[in-house]
Motif scaffolding. Structure first.
Motif, PDB file in Angstrom:
ATOM      1  N   GLU A  26     -88.061 -20.798 -37.240  1.00 16.36           N
ATOM      2  CA  GLU A  26     -87.387 -19.911 -38.205  1.00 16.36           C
ATOM      3  C   GLU A  26     -88.347 -18.950 -38.912  1.00 16.36           C
ATOM      4  N   GLU A  27     -89.637 -19.067 -38.569  1.00 21.32           N
ATOM      5  CA  GLU A  27     -90.702 -18.242 -39.179  1.00 21.32           C
ATOM      6  C   GLU A  27     -90.644 -18.329 -40.712  1.00 21.32           C
ATOM      7  N   LYS A  28     -90.630 -19.577 -41.211  1.00 24.26           N
ATOM      8  CA  LYS A  28     -90.606 -19.857 -42.648  1.00 24.26           C
ATOM      9  C   LYS A  28     -91.769 -20.789 -42.959  1.00 24.26           C
ATOM     10  N   TYR A  29     -92.209 -20.993 -44.083  1.00 26.64           N
ATOM     11  CA  TYR A  29     -91.985 -20.234 -45.309  1.00 26.64           C
ATOM     12  C   TYR A  29     -93.172 -19.308 -45.472  1.00 26.64           C
ATOM     13  N   GLU A  30     -92.892 -18.031 -45.650  1.00 22.85           N
ATOM     14  CA  GLU A  30     -94.001 -17.078 -45.728  1.00 22.85           C
ATOM     15  C   GLU A  30     -94.657 -17.140 -47.102  1.00 22.85           C
ATOM     16  N   VAL A  31     -96.001 -17.137 -47.087  1.00 23.31           N
ATOM     17  CA  VAL A  31     -96.782 -17.148 -48.329  1.00 23.31           C
ATOM     18  C   VAL A  31     -97.316 -15.738 -48.551  1.00 23.31           C
ATOM     19  N   ARG A  32     -96.869 -15.140 -49.657  1.00 24.39           N
ATOM     20  CA  ARG A  32     -97.300 -13.773 -49.972  1.00 24.39           C
ATOM     21  C   ARG A  32     -98.044 -13.772 -51.300  1.00 24.39           C
ATOM     22  N   VAL A  33     -99.065 -12.954 -51.390  1.00 26.85           N
ATOM     23  CA  VAL A  33     -99.815 -12.797 -52.643  1.00 26.85           C
ATOM     24  C   VAL A  33     -99.685 -11.331 -53.053  1.00 26.85           C
ATOM     25  N   PRO A  34     -99.248 -11.038 -54.293  1.00 29.64           N
ATOM     26  CA  PRO A  34     -99.128  -9.633 -54.733  1.00 29.64           C
ATOM     27  C   PRO A  34    -100.432  -8.867 -54.482  1.00 29.64           C
ATOM     28  N   LYS A  35    -100.290  -7.619 -54.043  1.00 33.68           N
ATOM     29  CA  LYS A  35    -101.457  -6.837 -53.612  1.00 33.68           C
ATOM     30  C   LYS A  35    -102.544  -6.749 -54.683  1.00 33.68           C
ATOM     31  N   GLN A  36    -102.141  -6.515 -55.918  1.00 34.18           N
ATOM     32  CA  GLN A  36    -103.134  -6.375 -56.992  1.00 34.18           C
ATOM     33  C   GLN A  36    -103.953  -7.665 -57.159  1.00 34.18           C
ATOM     34  N   THR A  37    -103.268  -8.817 -57.124  1.00 33.37           N
ATOM     35  CA  THR A  37    -103.945 -10.116 -57.239  1.00 33.37           C
ATOM     36  C   THR A  37    -104.841 -10.347 -56.030  1.00 33.37           C
ATOM     37  N   ALA A  38    -104.301 -10.072 -54.837  1.00 36.24           N
ATOM     38  CA  ALA A  38    -105.052 -10.303 -53.599  1.00 36.24           C
ATOM     39  C   ALA A  38    -106.306  -9.437 -53.540  1.00 36.24           C
ATOM     40  N   ASP A  39    -106.185  -8.169 -53.926  1.00 35.24           N
ATOM     41  CA  ASP A  39    -107.341  -7.263 -53.885  1.00 35.24           C
ATOM     42  C   ASP A  39    -108.463  -7.749 -54.800  1.00 35.24           C
ATOM     43  N   LYS A  40    -108.070  -8.267 -55.980  1.00 36.35           N
ATOM     44  CA  LYS A  40    -109.096  -8.768 -56.913  1.00 36.35           C
ATOM     45  C   LYS A  40    -109.712 -10.077 -56.404  1.00 36.35           C
ATOM     46  N   ALA A  41    -108.880 -10.926 -55.809  1.00 34.82           N
ATOM     47  CA  ALA A  41    -109.356 -12.242 -55.348  1.00 34.82           C
ATOM     48  C   ALA A  41    -110.210 -12.134 -54.092  1.00 34.82           C
ATOM     49  N   ARG A  42    -109.989 -11.092 -53.309  1.00 32.85           N
ATOM     50  CA  ARG A  42    -110.657 -10.993 -51.996  1.00 32.85           C
ATOM     51  C   ARG A  42    -112.177 -10.937 -52.124  1.00 32.85           C
ATOM     52  N   LEU A  43    -112.666 -10.259 -53.138  1.00 28.82           N
ATOM     53  CA  LEU A  43    -114.131 -10.142 -53.306  1.00 28.82           C
ATOM     54  C   LEU A  43    -114.775 -11.513 -53.492  1.00 28.82           C
ATOM     55  N   ALA A  44    -114.176 -12.343 -54.340  1.00 29.92           N
ATOM     56  CA  ALA A  44    -114.733 -13.695 -54.580  1.00 29.92           C
ATOM     57  C   ALA A  44    -114.703 -14.529 -53.301  1.00 29.92           C
ATOM     58  N   ILE A  45    -113.636 -14.385 -52.515  1.00 30.54           N
ATOM     59  CA  ILE A  45    -113.515 -15.152 -51.268  1.00 30.54           C
ATOM     60  C   ILE A  45    -114.514 -14.640 -50.228  1.00 30.54           C
ATOM     61  N   GLU A  46    -114.650 -13.319 -50.149  1.00 29.11           N
ATOM     62  CA  GLU A  46    -115.613 -12.750 -49.182  1.00 29.11           C
ATOM     63  C   GLU A  46    -117.038 -13.186 -49.505  1.00 29.11           C
ATOM     64  N   ARG A  47    -117.342 -13.301 -50.798  1.00 24.76           N
ATOM     65  CA  ARG A  47    -118.674 -13.805 -51.170  1.00 24.76           C
ATOM     66  C   ARG A  47    -118.835 -15.252 -50.707  1.00 24.76           C
ATOM     67  N   MET A  48    -117.754 -16.047 -50.826  1.00 25.66           N
ATOM     68  CA  MET A  48    -117.796 -17.436 -50.364  1.00 25.66           C
ATOM     69  C   MET A  48    -118.069 -17.487 -48.857  1.00 25.66           C
ATOM     70  N   LEU A  49    -117.369 -16.646 -48.096  1.00 30.67           N
ATOM     71  CA  LEU A  49    -117.502 -16.664 -46.639  1.00 30.67           C
ATOM     72  C   LEU A  49    -118.887 -16.194 -46.193  1.00 30.67           C
ATOM     73  N   ALA A  50    -119.532 -15.385 -47.032  1.00 30.69           N
ATOM     74  CA  ALA A  50    -120.852 -14.857 -46.667  1.00 30.69           C
ATOM     75  C   ALA A  50    -121.980 -15.859 -46.916  1.00 30.69           C
ATOM     76  N   ILE A  51    -121.738 -16.852 -47.781  1.00 30.04           N
ATOM     77  CA  ILE A  51    -122.779 -17.818 -48.117  1.00 30.04           C
ATOM     78  C   ILE A  51    -122.471 -19.143 -47.428  1.00 30.04           C
ATOM     79  N   SER A  52    -123.371 -19.588 -46.553  1.00 27.39           N
ATOM     80  CA  SER A  52    -123.092 -20.832 -45.821  1.00 27.39           C
ATOM     81  C   SER A  52    -123.601 -22.035 -46.580  1.00 27.39           C
TER      82      SER A  52
END
Length: 311
Positions: free
Chosen positions: A285-311
């Protein structure tokens, strides 16, 4: 068979299935990748598939949605939450930051997307120490939300300017030093693998530092660190202090070795909410979709990208 139907749907709909180490064995078996939060985040970031079905808890699916804004991210049960992620709200974090205006905020991946949007760095248990080490020593650090992981990081880095939020994972907090001592007494020659979210971590670290852990090999590491260590170690017996779901994969990869849970009661009911039936329904049924509002996602992405860059 349900497994065959899932495999067929996955191909037809161009879906990759990611499953955490704590998922039910039958869910791990139908996944394309099984791992810890960091490993699964990395798989999400590089997958060519147009849809990600995340068999884990809600914050993990949110993280995938933030990293991959162009993909559809599904979770088989929207109610699969996390007691640790629930231990801090975005308003509490904003208030805490106001009290320490010059501090760097480091948050565990076990947090909501809103909380991540207020962080400077995100981390997982496998790279928390290195993330904090990457921050200039003269800057105060706010570490959230896990107090046991936070105290472990403070000890490992020697930082005196870390403020630690008083949150905990109810499963790991329930694993006690006394239980581990009893198990080690009854299983001679066993090594001890401990997740840094455990309430016993600080005590164990102290015992190890003063040379008091009964001559045992003790490793404090993430779930994926435990998997790798168990494969490489010449040891045959391991007491494992984390959620019991990991034992299935450990036994699969090391059939000749013996894995003993530090606590048979260390079961996350949220992780176990995802069943094979729910995986199948989510695909069909292609459920349940998890969506994050763009403004929140854009701000959160930097912190996550820093996490992915540091092993």
């Amino acid at each position: 068979m349900l497994q065959d139907k899932i495999a067929q749907l996955k191909k037809e709909k161009d879906v990759v299935i990611l499953a955490h180490n704590y998922q039910l064995p039958e869910v791990q078996d139908v996944a394309d990748f099984v791992g810890d939060s960091l490993g699964l985040s990395r798989q999400a970031a590089k997958t060519p598939h147009k849809t990600i079905l995340f068999c884990g808890v809600h914050f993990m699916a949110e993280t995938a949605a933030i990293i991959c804004p162009d993909k559809k991210v599904l979770i088989p049960d929207l109610a699969a939450g996390c007691s640790l992620a629930d231990s801090i709200t975005v308003d509490q974090l904003r208030d805490w930051k106001k009290q320490h205006p010059d501090a760097i905020a480091v948050g565990y991946v076990n947090t909501s997307a809103e909380v991540k949007s207020e962080l400077d760095y995100c981390c997982t248990s496998s790279n928390a120490v290195n993330v904090v080490k990457a921050i200039p020593e003269n800057r105060d650090v706010l570490f959230l939300p896990d107090m046991f992981l936070g105290s472990y990081v403070a000890k490992m880095t020697g930082r005196k300017n870390m403020y630690i939020w008083a949150g905990e994972c109810h499963v790991h907090a329930g694993i006690r030093s006394d239980d581990i001592h009893k198990l080690l007494d009854s299983h001679a020659n066993s090594e001890l693998l401990v997740h840094p979210e455990c309430s016993c971590t600080s005590q164990i670290m102290y015992d190890v530092a003063v040379g008091d852990y009964r001559g045992r090999q003790v490793q404090i590491m993430s779930t994926e660190g435990m998997m790798n260590y168990a494969k490489q170690s010449a040891g045959q017996n391991f007491v494992v202090a984390t959620e019991t779901g990991i034992l299935y994969r450990m036994q699969q990869q090391n059939p000749g070795k013996n894995f003993i849970p530090a606590s048979r009661g260390a079961v996350c009911q949220y992780m176990k909410m995802i069943t094979l039936d729910k995986v199948y329904s989510a695909l069909l049924e292609e459920k349940y979709e998890v969506r994050v509002p763009k403004q929140t996602a854009d701000k959160a992405r930097l912190a996550i990208e820093r996490m992915l860059a540091i092993s």
